[in-house]
Design a protein around this motif. Structure first.
Motif, PDB file in Angstrom:
ATOM      1  N   TYR A  30       0.814  -1.212   0.000  1.00  0.00           N
ATOM      2  CA  TYR A  30       0.000   0.000   0.000  1.00  0.00           C
ATOM      3  C   TYR A  30       0.856   1.276   0.000  1.00  0.00           C
ATOM      4  O   TYR A  30       0.314   2.368   0.100  1.00  0.00           O
ATOM      5  N   MET A  31       2.165   1.114  -0.086  1.00  0.00           N
ATOM      6  CA  MET A  31       3.073   2.259  -0.072  1.00  0.00           C
ATOM      7  C   MET A  31       3.916   2.242  -1.353  1.00  0.00           C
ATOM      8  O   MET A  31       4.954   1.594  -1.403  1.00  0.00           O
ATOM      9  N   PRO A  32       3.489   2.963  -2.388  1.00  0.00           N
ATOM     10  CA  PRO A  32       4.167   2.893  -3.683  1.00  0.00           C
ATOM     11  C   PRO A  32       5.635   3.328  -3.682  1.00  0.00           C
ATOM     12  O   PRO A  32       6.403   2.866  -4.516  1.00  0.00           O
ATOM     13  N   ASN A  33       6.050   4.178  -2.763  1.00  0.00           N
ATOM     14  CA  ASN A  33       7.443   4.616  -2.736  1.00  0.00           C
ATOM     15  C   ASN A  33       8.347   3.703  -1.918  1.00  0.00           C
ATOM     16  O   ASN A  33       9.515   3.997  -1.735  1.00  0.00           O
ATOM     17  N   ILE A  34       7.791   2.598  -1.432  1.00  0.00           N
ATOM     18  CA  ILE A  34       8.568   1.641  -0.649  1.00  0.00           C
ATOM     19  C   ILE A  34       8.635   0.329  -1.419  1.00  0.00           C
ATOM     20  O   ILE A  34       7.622  -0.222  -1.816  1.00  0.00           O
ATOM     21  N   ARG A  35       9.851  -0.151  -1.601  1.00  0.00           N
ATOM     22  CA  ARG A  35      10.041  -1.410  -2.331  1.00  0.00           C
ATOM     23  C   ARG A  35      10.085  -2.617  -1.405  1.00  0.00           C
ATOM     24  O   ARG A  35       9.812  -3.731  -1.816  1.00  0.00           O
ATOM     25  N   GLY A  36      10.458  -2.377  -0.147  1.00  0.00           N
ATOM     26  CA  GLY A  36      10.509  -3.488   0.789  1.00  0.00           C
ATOM     27  C   GLY A  36      10.923  -3.049   2.176  1.00  0.00           C
ATOM     28  O   GLY A  36      11.507  -1.982   2.351  1.00  0.00           O
TER      29      GLY A  36
END
Length: 177
Positions: A30-36
């Motif tokens: 749900y957080m597009p700027n987070i990859r992992g």
């Protein structure tokens, strides 16, 4: 640079607080700027829990910053202490790029407001140009300004984005049998 973000989540404070604290891996989609995110450690007792989390971000790097940052450098280690009795989180971010030069820390307060939770995130980001390794001294001030501006524009929106992600996550959990 001061960091200030307020987020509203239309669910009760205990549920929102525990979701932020305990469901981090499930919130990544749900957080597009987070990859992992990887939880490196978790310890505590009933009143507090300490986490060390490794975050991998992403996104566009401005042209002026590309000489000094690349996408693989958009990762950081978060040290957080969650105080369940006060509904707060104290956090400190250790960047993986320019670690010695960057200081970023703050607190999130979770408040109940008419059946809704308001998360007030307050902190500061400071980059010491004298501690920028591998940057010529005559460029250090400019580079620190560019990097601070870039990171500052990421942190606030990411905090708000996390609140939106928690809202979506909890809405989807509510419709499951």
């Amino acid at each position: 640079m001061l960091i200030s973000a307020d987020t509203r989540v239309p669910f009760p404070r205990p549920l929102v607080y525990s979701t932020y604290r305990d469901k981090l891996m499930e919130l990544v989609p749900y957080m597009p700027n987070i990859r992992g995110v990887q939880v490196r450690s978790r310890e505590g007792n009933g009143d507090w829990i300490k986490f060390v989390n490794e975050w991998q971000g992403g996104g566009d790097i401005p042209t002026a910053a590309r000489a000094f940052l690349n996408e693989s450098m958009l990762s950081w280690t978060e040290h957080a202490v969650w105080h369940g009795d006060r509904f707060t989180t104290e956090w400190q971010i250790e960047t993986h790029a320019f670690t010695e030069a960057v200081r970023c820390l703050g607190t999130n307060h979770f408040f109940e407001n008419e059946g809704m939770t308001v998360i007030e995130s307050r902190g500061e980001l400071i980059i010491d140009p004298r501690k920028l390794k591998d940057v010529p001294p005559f460029l250090a001030g400019m580079v620190s300004g560019i990097v601070e501006d870039f990171l500052g524009k990421k942190i606030g929106p990411n905090l708000v984005q996390m609140g939106s992600g928690v809202t979506t996550y909890l809405e989807r959990q509510a419709v499951r049998p």
